[in-house]
Design a protein around this motif. Structure first.
Motif, PDB file in Angstrom:
ATOM      1  N   TYR A  70       0.810  -1.213   0.000  1.00  0.00           N
ATOM      2  CA  TYR A  70       0.000   0.000   0.000  1.00  0.00           C
ATOM      3  C   TYR A  70       0.846   1.266   0.000  1.00  0.00           C
ATOM      4  O   TYR A  70       0.366   2.341   0.350  1.00  0.00           O
ATOM      5  CB  TYR A  70      -0.931   0.006   1.212  1.00  0.00           C
ATOM      6  CG  TYR A  70      -1.812  -1.220   1.288  1.00  0.00           C
ATOM      7  CD1 TYR A  70      -2.763  -1.471   0.311  1.00  0.00           C
ATOM      8  CD2 TYR A  70      -1.672  -2.136   2.317  1.00  0.00           C
ATOM      9  CE1 TYR A  70      -3.562  -2.606   0.367  1.00  0.00           C
ATOM     10  CE2 TYR A  70      -2.462  -3.274   2.379  1.00  0.00           C
ATOM     11  CZ  TYR A  70      -3.412  -3.499   1.399  1.00  0.00           C
ATOM     12  OH  TYR A  70      -4.198  -4.614   1.453  1.00  0.00           O
ATOM     13  N   ALA A  71       2.109   1.160  -0.384  1.00  0.00           N
ATOM     14  CA  ALA A  71       3.018   2.309  -0.338  1.00  0.00           C
ATOM     15  C   ALA A  71       2.528   3.478  -1.192  1.00  0.00           C
ATOM     16  O   ALA A  71       2.813   4.631  -0.881  1.00  0.00           O
ATOM     17  CB  ALA A  71       4.418   1.898  -0.767  1.00  0.00           C
ATOM     18  N   HIS A  72       1.788   3.188  -2.239  1.00  0.00           N
ATOM     19  CA  HIS A  72       1.278   4.251  -3.105  1.00  0.00           C
ATOM     20  C   HIS A  72       0.078   4.978  -2.483  1.00  0.00           C
ATOM     21  O   HIS A  72      -0.299   6.045  -2.934  1.00  0.00           O
ATOM     22  CB  HIS A  72       0.895   3.689  -4.476  1.00  0.00           C
ATOM     23  CG  HIS A  72      -0.232   2.698  -4.418  1.00  0.00           C
ATOM     24  ND1 HIS A  72      -0.048   1.405  -3.983  1.00  0.00           N
ATOM     25  CD2 HIS A  72      -1.537   2.821  -4.731  1.00  0.00           C
ATOM     26  CE1 HIS A  72      -1.204   0.760  -4.035  1.00  0.00           C
ATOM     27  NE2 HIS A  72      -2.130   1.601  -4.480  1.00  0.00           N
ATOM     28  N   LEU A  73      -0.503   4.403  -1.472  1.00  0.00           N
ATOM     29  CA  LEU A  73      -1.627   5.033  -0.779  1.00  0.00           C
ATOM     30  C   LEU A  73      -1.110   5.848   0.397  1.00  0.00           C
ATOM     31  O   LEU A  73      -0.289   5.383   1.168  1.00  0.00           O
ATOM     32  CB  LEU A  73      -2.605   3.973  -0.268  1.00  0.00           C
ATOM     33  CG  LEU A  73      -3.252   3.088  -1.315  1.00  0.00           C
ATOM     34  CD1 LEU A  73      -4.080   2.017  -0.641  1.00  0.00           C
ATOM     35  CD2 LEU A  73      -4.103   3.916  -2.264  1.00  0.00           C
ATOM     36  N   ARG A  74      -1.569   7.061   0.529  1.00  0.00           N
ATOM     37  CA  ARG A  74      -1.163   7.914   1.640  1.00  0.00           C
ATOM     38  C   ARG A  74      -2.382   8.227   2.495  1.00  0.00           C
ATOM     39  O   ARG A  74      -3.473   8.464   1.960  1.00  0.00           O
ATOM     40  CB  ARG A  74      -0.544   9.211   1.138  1.00  0.00           C
ATOM     41  CG  ARG A  74       0.689   9.066   0.271  1.00  0.00           C
ATOM     42  CD  ARG A  74       1.830   8.223   0.822  1.00  0.00           C
ATOM     43  NE  ARG A  74       2.154   8.398   2.213  1.00  0.00           N
ATOM     44  CZ  ARG A  74       2.678   7.451   2.978  1.00  0.00           C
ATOM     45  NH1 ARG A  74       2.941   6.270   2.494  1.00  0.00           N
ATOM     46  NH2 ARG A  74       2.951   7.678   4.222  1.00  0.00           N
ATOM     47  N   PRO A  75      -2.214   8.268   3.807  1.00  0.00           N
ATOM     48  CA  PRO A  75      -3.326   8.639   4.689  1.00  0.00           C
ATOM     49  C   PRO A  75      -3.781  10.070   4.392  1.00  0.00           C
ATOM     50  O   PRO A  75      -2.995  10.907   3.972  1.00  0.00           O
ATOM     51  CB  PRO A  75      -2.731   8.547   6.090  1.00  0.00           C
ATOM     52  CG  PRO A  75      -1.442   7.843   5.943  1.00  0.00           C
ATOM     53  CD  PRO A  75      -0.999   7.988   4.537  1.00  0.00           C
ATOM     54  N   ASN A  76      -5.043  10.325   4.624  1.00  0.00           N
ATOM     55  CA  ASN A  76      -5.562  11.680   4.465  1.00  0.00           C
ATOM     56  C   ASN A  76      -5.945  12.245   5.827  1.00  0.00           C
ATOM     57  O   ASN A  76      -5.714  11.607   6.865  1.00  0.00           O
ATOM     58  CB  ASN A  76      -6.738  11.705   3.486  1.00  0.00           C
ATOM     59  CG  ASN A  76      -7.902  10.846   3.957  1.00  0.00           C
ATOM     60  OD1 ASN A  76      -8.022  10.509   5.131  1.00  0.00           O
ATOM     61  ND2 ASN A  76      -8.763  10.485   3.037  1.00  0.00           N
ATOM     62  N   LYS A  77      -6.527  13.433   5.836  1.00  0.00           N
ATOM     63  CA  LYS A  77      -6.836  14.080   7.116  1.00  0.00           C
ATOM     64  C   LYS A  77      -7.900  13.328   7.912  1.00  0.00           C
ATOM     65  O   LYS A  77      -7.880  13.339   9.135  1.00  0.00           O
ATOM     66  CB  LYS A  77      -7.224  15.533   6.905  1.00  0.00           C
ATOM     67  CG  LYS A  77      -8.435  15.769   6.046  1.00  0.00           C
ATOM     68  CD  LYS A  77      -8.613  17.254   5.807  1.00  0.00           C
ATOM     69  CE  LYS A  77      -9.707  17.546   4.819  1.00  0.00           C
ATOM     70  NZ  LYS A  77      -9.769  18.976   4.517  1.00  0.00           N
ATOM     71  N   VAL A  78      -8.782  12.622   7.228  1.00  0.00           N
ATOM     72  CA  VAL A  78      -9.792  11.828   7.936  1.00  0.00           C
ATOM     73  C   VAL A  78      -9.126  10.662   8.663  1.00  0.00           C
ATOM     74  O   VAL A  78      -9.444  10.369   9.820  1.00  0.00           O
ATOM     75  CB  VAL A  78     -10.884  11.334   6.964  1.00  0.00           C
ATOM     76  CG1 VAL A  78     -11.867  10.421   7.662  1.00  0.00           C
ATOM     77  CG2 VAL A  78     -11.604  12.519   6.321  1.00  0.00           C
ATOM     78  N   THR A  79      -8.184  10.021   7.994  1.00  0.00           N
ATOM     79  CA  THR A  79      -7.446   8.912   8.621  1.00  0.00           C
ATOM     80  C   THR A  79      -6.679   9.399   9.837  1.00  0.00           C
ATOM     81  O   THR A  79      -6.757   8.797  10.911  1.00  0.00           O
ATOM     82  CB  THR A  79      -6.459   8.290   7.606  1.00  0.00           C
ATOM     83  OG1 THR A  79      -7.164   7.907   6.438  1.00  0.00           O
ATOM     84  CG2 THR A  79      -5.746   7.097   8.209  1.00  0.00           C
ATOM     85  N   LEU A  80      -5.937  10.501   9.675  1.00  0.00           N
ATOM     86  CA  LEU A  80      -5.155  11.038  10.796  1.00  0.00           C
ATOM     87  C   LEU A  80      -6.063  11.441  11.951  1.00  0.00           C
ATOM     88  O   LEU A  80      -5.786  11.115  13.106  1.00  0.00           O
ATOM     89  CB  LEU A  80      -4.318  12.233  10.334  1.00  0.00           C
ATOM     90  CG  LEU A  80      -3.488  12.929  11.412  1.00  0.00           C
ATOM     91  CD1 LEU A  80      -2.527  11.966  12.102  1.00  0.00           C
ATOM     92  CD2 LEU A  80      -2.725  14.106  10.808  1.00  0.00           C
ATOM     93  N   SER A  81      -7.161  12.121  11.643  1.00  0.00           N
ATOM     94  CA  SER A  81      -8.082  12.548  12.706  1.00  0.00           C
ATOM     95  C   SER A  81      -8.708  11.354  13.416  1.00  0.00           C
ATOM     96  O   SER A  81      -8.809  11.336  14.649  1.00  0.00           O
ATOM     97  CB  SER A  81      -9.190  13.434  12.127  1.00  0.00           C
ATOM     98  OG  SER A  81      -8.671  14.644  11.680  1.00  0.00           O
ATOM     99  N   SER A  82      -9.125  10.359  12.651  1.00  0.00           N
ATOM    100  CA  SER A  82      -9.770   9.178  13.253  1.00  0.00           C
ATOM    101  C   SER A  82      -8.811   8.409  14.149  1.00  0.00           C
ATOM    102  O   SER A  82      -9.172   8.010  15.270  1.00  0.00           O
ATOM    103  CB  SER A  82     -10.302   8.254  12.154  1.00  0.00           C
ATOM    104  OG  SER A  82     -11.269   8.915  11.392  1.00  0.00           O
ATOM    105  N   LEU A  83      -7.598   8.196  13.660  1.00  0.00           N
ATOM    106  CA  LEU A  83      -6.624   7.475  14.470  1.00  0.00           C
ATOM    107  C   LEU A  83      -6.210   8.280  15.701  1.00  0.00           C
ATOM    108  O   LEU A  83      -6.030   7.708  16.789  1.00  0.00           O
ATOM    109  CB  LEU A  83      -5.401   7.112  13.628  1.00  0.00           C
ATOM    110  CG  LEU A  83      -5.639   6.076  12.523  1.00  0.00           C
ATOM    111  CD1 LEU A  83      -4.399   5.930  11.646  1.00  0.00           C
ATOM    112  CD2 LEU A  83      -6.060   4.743  13.106  1.00  0.00           C
ATOM    113  N   THR A  84      -6.089   9.595  15.554  1.00  0.00           N
ATOM    114  CA  THR A  84      -5.756  10.448  16.697  1.00  0.00           C
ATOM    115  C   THR A  84      -6.866  10.388  17.743  1.00  0.00           C
ATOM    116  O   THR A  84      -6.597  10.288  18.941  1.00  0.00           O
ATOM    117  CB  THR A  84      -5.507  11.899  16.244  1.00  0.00           C
ATOM    118  OG1 THR A  84      -4.430  11.916  15.308  1.00  0.00           O
ATOM    119  CG2 THR A  84      -5.184  12.806  17.412  1.00  0.00           C
ATOM    120  N   SER A  85      -8.110  10.435  17.283  1.00  0.00           N
ATOM    121  CA  SER A  85      -9.245  10.343  18.217  1.00  0.00           C
ATOM    122  C   SER A  85      -9.256   9.002  18.936  1.00  0.00           C
ATOM    123  O   SER A  85      -9.493   8.939  20.144  1.00  0.00           O
ATOM    124  CB  SER A  85     -10.567  10.532  17.467  1.00  0.00           C
ATOM    125  OG  SER A  85     -10.716  11.847  17.051  1.00  0.00           O
TER     126      SER A  85
END
Length: 111
Positions: free
Chosen positions: A14-29
């Motif tokens: 999945y190296a070509h896939l990058r997390p987006n702001k929804v992913t970062l926010s969800s994991l942070t929450s």
């Protein structure tokens, strides 16, 4: 759990896939409701460079700091937003006020 999340984020398939702001926010929450400050920091250190950050993503971070009893770390967030030319939102200010209140009640002589 978190081992699976880290393994998938580091999976070369999945190296070509990058997390987006929804992913970062969800994991942070998710990390913050587990009171896992180490994980919150890891997520921001490893994912935020690839994410188009906005005020709401930063509010997820400041909420995590509040939940993890790190109110002093909330205070520099508004300046960081302004340095990145991101307009703070209402939550930015409410989290800052909550942090100041937490600091006031925990150590009133240090504010």
């Amino acid at each position: 759990g978190w081992d699976t999340v880290v393994k998938e984020l580091e999976n070369p398939t999945y190296a070509h896939l990058r997390p987006n702001k929804v992913t970062l926010s969800s994991l942070t929450s998710a990390a913050s409701v587990q009171y896992d400050m180490h994980r919150v920091d890891w997520l921001w250190e490893n994912l935020s460079a690839d994410v188009e950050l906005d005020a709401l993503v930063y509010c997820t971070r400041s909420k995590a700091y509040l939940l993890c009893s790190q109110p002093a770390r909330v205070l520099p967030i508004r300046a960081e937003l302004e340095n990145r030319s991101i307009r703070p939102c209402f939550r930015t200010y409410t989290h800052e006020a909550q942090a100041l209140l937490q600091l006031l009640f925990t150590s009133p002589n240090n504010i």
